[in-house]
Each structure stands twice: as C-alpha cells, then as structure tokens.
Design an enzyme around this catalytic site. Structure first.
Site, PDB file in Angstrom:
ATOM      1  N   HIS A 119       0.804  -1.228   0.000  1.00 58.32           N
ATOM      2  CA  HIS A 119       0.000   0.000   0.000  1.00 58.32           C
ATOM      3  C   HIS A 119       0.835   1.275   0.000  1.00 58.32           C
ATOM      4  CE1 HIS A 119      -3.554  -2.516   1.779  1.00 58.32           C
ATOM      5  NE2 HIS A 119      -3.383  -2.721   0.493  1.00 58.32           N
ATOM      6  N   SER A 189      -6.781  -7.624   9.835  1.00 57.64           N
ATOM      7  CA  SER A 189      -8.184  -8.052   9.904  1.00 57.64           C
ATOM      8  C   SER A 189      -8.530  -8.921   8.701  1.00 57.64           C
ATOM      9  CB  SER A 189      -9.109  -6.830   9.977  1.00 57.64           C
ATOM     10  OG  SER A 189      -8.850  -5.966   8.896  1.00 57.64           O
TER      11      SER A 189
HETATM   12  P1  OAD Z   1      -6.995  -3.353  10.562  1.00 57.92           P
HETATM   13  O1  OAD Z   1      -7.070  -2.143  11.435  1.00 57.92           O
HETATM   14  O2  OAD Z   1      -8.167  -3.638   9.692  1.00 57.92           O
HETATM   15  O3  OAD Z   1      -6.750  -4.650  11.454  1.00 57.92           O
HETATM   16  C1  OAD Z   1      -5.777  -4.690  12.443  1.00 57.92           C
HETATM   17  C2  OAD Z   1      -5.824  -6.061  13.052  1.00 57.92           C
HETATM   18  O4  OAD Z   1      -4.762  -6.173  13.974  1.00 57.92           O
HETATM   19  C3  OAD Z   1      -7.107  -6.395  13.802  1.00 57.92           C
HETATM   20  O5  OAD Z   1      -7.593  -7.651  13.356  1.00 57.92           O
HETATM   21  C4  OAD Z   1      -6.672  -6.450  15.274  1.00 57.92           C
HETATM   22  O6  OAD Z   1      -7.364  -7.441  16.000  1.00 57.92           O
HETATM   23  C5  OAD Z   1      -5.205  -6.822  15.133  1.00 57.92           C
HETATM   24  N1  OAD Z   1      -4.335  -6.365  16.223  1.00 57.92           N
HETATM   25  C6  OAD Z   1      -4.374  -5.201  16.911  1.00 57.92           C
HETATM   26  N2  OAD Z   1      -3.361  -5.111  17.786  1.00 57.92           N
HETATM   27  C7  OAD Z   1      -2.629  -6.258  17.644  1.00 57.92           C
HETATM   28  C8  OAD Z   1      -1.452  -6.774  18.258  1.00 57.92           C
HETATM   29  N3  OAD Z   1      -0.789  -6.102  19.204  1.00 57.92           N
HETATM   30  N4  OAD Z   1      -1.007  -7.990  17.866  1.00 57.92           N
HETATM   31  C9  OAD Z   1      -1.663  -8.704  16.912  1.00 57.92           C
HETATM   32  N5  OAD Z   1      -2.781  -8.258  16.287  1.00 57.92           N
HETATM   33  C10 OAD Z   1      -3.254  -7.063  16.649  1.00 57.92           C
HETATM   34  O7  OAD Z   1      -5.636  -3.220   9.725  1.00 57.92           O
HETATM   35  P2  OAD Z   1      -5.228  -3.951   8.371  1.00 57.92           P
HETATM   36  O8  OAD Z   1      -5.691  -5.350   8.340  1.00 57.92           O
HETATM   37  O9  OAD Z   1      -3.790  -3.676   8.200  1.00 57.92           O
HETATM   38  O10 OAD Z   1      -5.411   0.135   3.526  1.00 57.92           O
HETATM   39  O11 OAD Z   1      -6.049  -3.105   7.320  1.00 57.92           O
HETATM   40  C11 OAD Z   1      -5.863  -3.372   5.959  1.00 57.92           C
HETATM   41  C12 OAD Z   1      -5.933  -2.111   5.146  1.00 57.92           C
HETATM   42  O12 OAD Z   1      -7.142  -1.414   5.460  1.00 57.92           O
HETATM   43  C13 OAD Z   1      -4.852  -1.099   5.470  1.00 57.92           C
HETATM   44  O13 OAD Z   1      -3.628  -1.368   4.828  1.00 57.92           O
HETATM   45  C14 OAD Z   1      -5.451   0.173   4.955  1.00 57.92           C
HETATM   46  C15 OAD Z   1      -6.877   0.022   5.463  1.00 57.92           C
HETATM   47  O14 OAD Z   1      -7.833   0.578   4.692  1.00 57.92           O
HETATM   48  C16 OAD Z   1      -5.194   1.263   2.821  1.00 57.92           C
HETATM   49  O15 OAD Z   1      -5.013   2.327   3.369  1.00 57.92           O
HETATM   50  C17 OAD Z   1      -5.174   1.052   1.345  1.00 57.92           C
END
Ligand code: OAD
Length: 244
Positions: A119, A189
């Site tokens: 990204h 997520s």
């Molecule tokens: P999310 O905010 O959707 O998900 C974060 C995940 O991390 C969640 O499932 C939490 O449960 C988990 N989490 C939080 N703290 C944690 C920890 N200490 N250890 C392990 N897990 C933990 O973030 P992404 O999946 O990265 O895209 O989101 C994907 C994309 O959505 C991002 O790259 C961004 C957003 O829109 C763009 O900007 C294009």
C-alpha cells in the site's frame, strides 16, 4: 508461554520458504493506531472521505492534513519486538519475504530487507498529476501542501481505495505466497483485498498457515494454527523456539 503444536514445530525445522503478511496490528504496540477495532482510525474518520482520489480532488487540504497527522505519529514511534523478530527470521530462513499492508516503514526501520509494501509508504510523496516522486522534506509544522514543478498538488505515495496497487509489487507478493512452505498472517483483519487473499493462496499451494491476531478473523477458519494475542509477544516466543 504459548504452546507450539508439533506440526508447526516440524514446519519451523524444515521450511525453506517463509512468507509473512503483516497489517496494522503489528505496529499497534509501537503506538500506531490500527484502522479498525475500538481505537481504529476508521471509527473516527470515514475512509471514503479521506483515502480516495475523489476525496483529494474535493478537499485536498483536509486529506493532506489527515496524512500529516498520521505522519506525525509515525515520526515519533519506533519498531517493537514483533518487527525485530521478523528481522531475525529473515536471517534464519533460506528464503524469507515480508509482505506488508502497512505504510509506516517500521519493518525497514527495524532492519528487514525484503519488504513488499503493498500500500505504499506514507513518508514518500508524489505528484497527484504527473506521479513524479517528490523528494523534498515535507514541512509538517506549517501544514502547507507543496506543489510539483508541473504545478500539480503533492500527495502521499500510498494506495487509496479504488486505486491500483503496483503491479510489480503485487506480482512479487503473489509469487512468494505461492512458493511459501510456511506463511504467517500477522495483525491484519484480513478483509482488504488483494492482500487478504495472499494467505489463502499460500494455503492452496500447500503452505502451513499460521495466524497471529488479538481476535479471530475470516482467516481463522482456514489457518492451521491460530495464536490469539499480541504479535510483539508471540513472534519472539516462536523465534525463541527456533533458536533452541
Ligand atoms: P486493521 O485495522 O483492519 O486490522 C488490524 C488487526 O490487527 C485487527 O484484526 C486487530 O485485531 C489486530 N491487532 C491489533 N493489535 C494487535 C497486536 N498487538 N497484535 C496482533 N494483532 C493485533 O488493519 P489492516 O488489516 O492492516 O489500507 O487493514 C488493511 C488495510 O485497510 C490497510 O492497509 C489500509 C486500510 O484501509 C489502505 O489504506 C489502502
């Protein structure tokens, strides 16, 4: 202490190609807010108002300000044990690739070498019109949006909703997912595609799939092993097992 199942133990001993997909969760322990969840950024700001081409065209100053706010946070934070463990893993396994959805640059700051930033990177900027990279420092204090030589507005070099990912990086990410014997999905997520499809692709091609997250995700059903907890604690424990 986590319990490492015997089939994962065996994979840790024999895997030659390892791939990891990380999301915002791996940087949460560094102090970078995640996108979703209780403290998630998307709870406070609607993505369609901020992270899209339309939003930038309609309200460039607001979008620019939001990215300055995030840049400011990222400027102040440091990698955490989760990031550092992935650096150790890169040195340990024969083939190791790190695919990340994060734009914070913390994997590279920790010392990871082969990082595929799906990204983009929030610390880079480019011209909205001609796409030329903009290398000058951004003045966070003034909040003023710089302008390219061509007259176009400068935007962060990240992928917005509805935009294409870099074909080169995407192809690389798909190919390392396909060849992985062992695949870790960490702190994501797993709902934003195409990133979210990489663990399933790896699994379909025979990889052993490990998930590390605070809570179950759509991936949990297909994962061979799910660790529910903080990546900054679980990854170092897995690395300890590798060192023994
Ligand atoms: P999310 O905010 O959707 O998900 C974060 C995940 O991390 C969640 O499932 C939490 O449960 C988990 N989490 C939080 N703290 C944690 C920890 N200490 N250890 C392990 N897990 C933990 O973030 P992404 O999946 O990265 O895209 O989101 C994907 C994309 O959505 C991002 O790259 C961004 C957003 O829109 C763009 O900007 C294009």
């Amino acid at each position: 202490m986590i319990e490492i199942p015997s089939d994962l133990n065996k994979m840790l001993e024999t895997a030659e190609s390892v791939a990891v997909l990380t999301g915002a969760g791996i940087s949460a322990e560094s102090g970078v807010p995640t996108f979703r969840g209780e403290e998630g950024l998307w709870k406070k700001f609607r993505p369609e108002e901020l992270a899209t081409v339309d939003a930038f065209m309609q309200n460039p100053d607001m979008v620019w300000e939001w990215y300055l706010f995030r840049r400011n946070i990222i400027n102040e934070v440091r990698p955490n044990p989760g990031h550092y463990t992935l650096v150790e893993m890169e040195a340990y396994f024969k083939n190791f690739d790190l695919i990340t959805q994060n734009v914070d640059g913390l994997h590279t700051a920790a010392g990871s070498k082969k990082v595929w930033e799906l990204h983009g990177n929030i610390m880079r900027s480019k011209c909205f019109d001609c796409s030329k990279p903009f290398a000058e420092d951004i003045d966070i204090e003034s909040g003023i949006m710089p302008v390219c030589q061509c007259g176009g507005k400068i935007r962060p070099d990240v992928v917005w909703f509805g935009e294409m990912l870099s074909a080169e990086i995407l192809n690389k990410a798909f190919s390392v997912s396909e060849r992985a014997d062992l695949f870790f999905s960490v702190g994501t997520s797993a709902i934003v595609h195409p990133a979210a499809s990489m663990p399933a692709i790896a699994k379909r091609n025979g990889a052993y799939l490990v998930e590390i997250n605070l809570e179950p995700t759509p991936l949990s059903d297909i994962a061979d092993c799910s660790f529910m907890g903080k990546s900054g604690e679980i990854l170092p424990e897995i690395m300890e097992r590798l060192k023994r």
